[in-house]
Design a protein around this motif. Sequence first.
Motif, PDB file in Angstrom:
ATOM      1  N   GLY A 119       0.790  -1.231   0.000  1.00 17.33           N
ATOM      2  CA  GLY A 119       0.000   0.000   0.000  1.00 17.33           C
ATOM      3  C   GLY A 119       0.815   1.272   0.000  1.00 17.33           C
ATOM      4  N   LEU A 120       2.134   1.159  -0.220  1.00 17.08           N
ATOM      5  CA  LEU A 120       2.993   2.334  -0.134  1.00 17.08           C
ATOM      6  C   LEU A 120       2.792   3.316  -1.280  1.00 17.08           C
ATOM      7  N   HIS A 121       2.182   2.845  -2.372  1.00 18.08           N
ATOM      8  CA  HIS A 121       1.938   3.747  -3.501  1.00 18.08           C
ATOM      9  C   HIS A 121       0.485   4.226  -3.539  1.00 18.08           C
ATOM     10  N   GLY A 122      -0.268   3.954  -2.482  1.00 17.09           N
ATOM     11  CA  GLY A 122      -1.666   4.349  -2.476  1.00 17.09           C
ATOM     12  C   GLY A 122      -2.021   5.499  -1.573  1.00 17.09           C
ATOM     13  N   PHE A 123      -1.310   5.621  -0.431  1.00 16.62           N
ATOM     14  CA  PHE A 123      -1.766   6.571   0.584  1.00 16.62           C
ATOM     15  C   PHE A 123      -1.544   8.027   0.199  1.00 16.62           C
ATOM     16  N   ASN A 124      -0.466   8.318  -0.528  1.00 19.92           N
ATOM     17  CA  ASN A 124      -0.252   9.704  -0.956  1.00 19.92           C
ATOM     18  C   ASN A 124      -1.326  10.149  -1.938  1.00 19.92           C
ATOM     19  N   GLY A 125      -1.686   9.252  -2.857  1.00 24.49           N
ATOM     20  CA  GLY A 125      -2.752   9.568  -3.804  1.00 24.49           C
ATOM     21  C   GLY A 125      -4.078   9.808  -3.125  1.00 24.49           C
ATOM     22  N   MET A 126      -4.349   9.033  -2.083  1.00 24.69           N
ATOM     23  CA  MET A 126      -5.600   9.219  -1.350  1.00 24.69           C
ATOM     24  C   MET A 126      -5.638  10.577  -0.661  1.00 24.69           C
ATOM     25  N   LEU A 127      -4.531  10.957  -0.029  1.00 21.72           N
ATOM     26  CA  LEU A 127      -4.478  12.249   0.653  1.00 21.72           C
ATOM     27  C   LEU A 127      -4.654  13.410  -0.321  1.00 21.72           C
ATOM     28  N   VAL A 128      -4.030  13.313  -1.489  1.00 24.29           N
ATOM     29  CA  VAL A 128      -4.173  14.366  -2.494  1.00 24.29           C
ATOM     30  C   VAL A 128      -5.634  14.521  -2.896  1.00 24.29           C
ATOM     31  N   SER A 129      -6.310  13.420  -3.149  1.00 27.98           N
ATOM     32  CA  SER A 129      -7.710  13.476  -3.578  1.00 27.98           C
ATOM     33  C   SER A 129      -8.612  14.031  -2.473  1.00 27.98           C
ATOM     34  N   LEU A 130      -8.353  13.648  -1.225  1.00 27.14           N
ATOM     35  CA  LEU A 130      -9.168  14.155  -0.117  1.00 27.14           C
ATOM     36  C   LEU A 130      -9.006  15.664   0.054  1.00 27.14           C
TER      37      LEU A 130
END
Length: 383
Positions: free
Chosen positions: A112-123
């Motif tokens: 999941g290391l490539h997922g959490f930054n993308g999620m934060l950007v979208s939020l």
Amino acid sequence: MWTETKTEAEAGSRTHASFSRRVLDALLWYTGDMEHLDKYMEDRFFMVQLAVWGLRGVSRVILANNPLSGALILAALYWASPWQGLLGTLGVVASTLTAVITGQDSAEVKGGLHGFNGMLVSLLMGVFSSAGDWYWWLLLPVCLGSATCVFLFSGLSSLLDHWNLPVAVFPFNITIILYLLSTGPNSPYFPHHKATPPGALGTNHTELIAIQVIRGIPLGVGQIYACSSLGPSLVILGAVLLYSPLLAIHALLGSAVGTVTGLSVAVRHDSLYSGLSGFNGALGCMAVGGLFFTFSWRTHFFAIASAFFSAYADIALSNLLGTVGLPACSWAATLITTLMLLLTGSLATYRIPIGQVKAPECNLHSRSQWEAGNTEERESTDV
């Protein structure tokens, strides 16, 4: 007669103990990093694997690594705002798929290391958008911004690996600032609200509502996901508790420290009430209090100091960037944690190599085994 009764009592006691043990084992099965799930998922359909990788990415935002925690957090976000939940889902899926397509390290993708930054950007794009909910054009920058995080993560990891430092949320902080700077508050397509500095003058009455300040402490945990509702924030805290009780305690402690820090410099009351004063302190406390450092009384006080530094740095950066209408996001906690990891001296001996970081309880157990092994080795050498 008495012997038969005693035998029955002992059998009943063993049965009860065995049942309790099975319940405990079942609960432990779903806590921590759930590494056994990775082996189970090896031969499953790609979409099922992608879902697990994405849920791990959701939990990684709050320094956990548990797909069940990720599912609880995602449900909490949909509870707080279906639109925000949709944006978060799209962000984590877009960034994870980008990592798969571009051939990033498979262990990083699965973790999941490539997922959490993308999620934060979208939020954050959703939170700062002034176009309102269900503005479908926003999905375009959400996908592009989430994908950008993958390239930033890959590039920064090559640099930071030389010092055994985590990339953390540097990609998110860079991407969201660039997005807000490039669009501007008056953009015809992607308008956004200006950030208000926590020290801005306004109707900051001297009287505080104590219950609102206390309520802001769990909200500080929820604000890590840009969530300002109490119920969903408590669910997010429960998800952290499922992963690691020690991490959940430090999350609340760090948020409380951040709130006290905000009080000490008289920030706006709504920053205290909404939890905005606490989330950087929570992140700083969690990172040091058992995640990147083995838990001990020394690292516990070190974690409290990290929470104070993160909270004060957040206030300073928020006042600075707020003059041009930009948020400080989680720059403070990210920079302070990075500096803490670079410290030398006795505390450096408690540091855990980045590739070996797991749940705090597992880190503590691993260190105990390592120390026991070293003790036995020294004793055998002495003989």
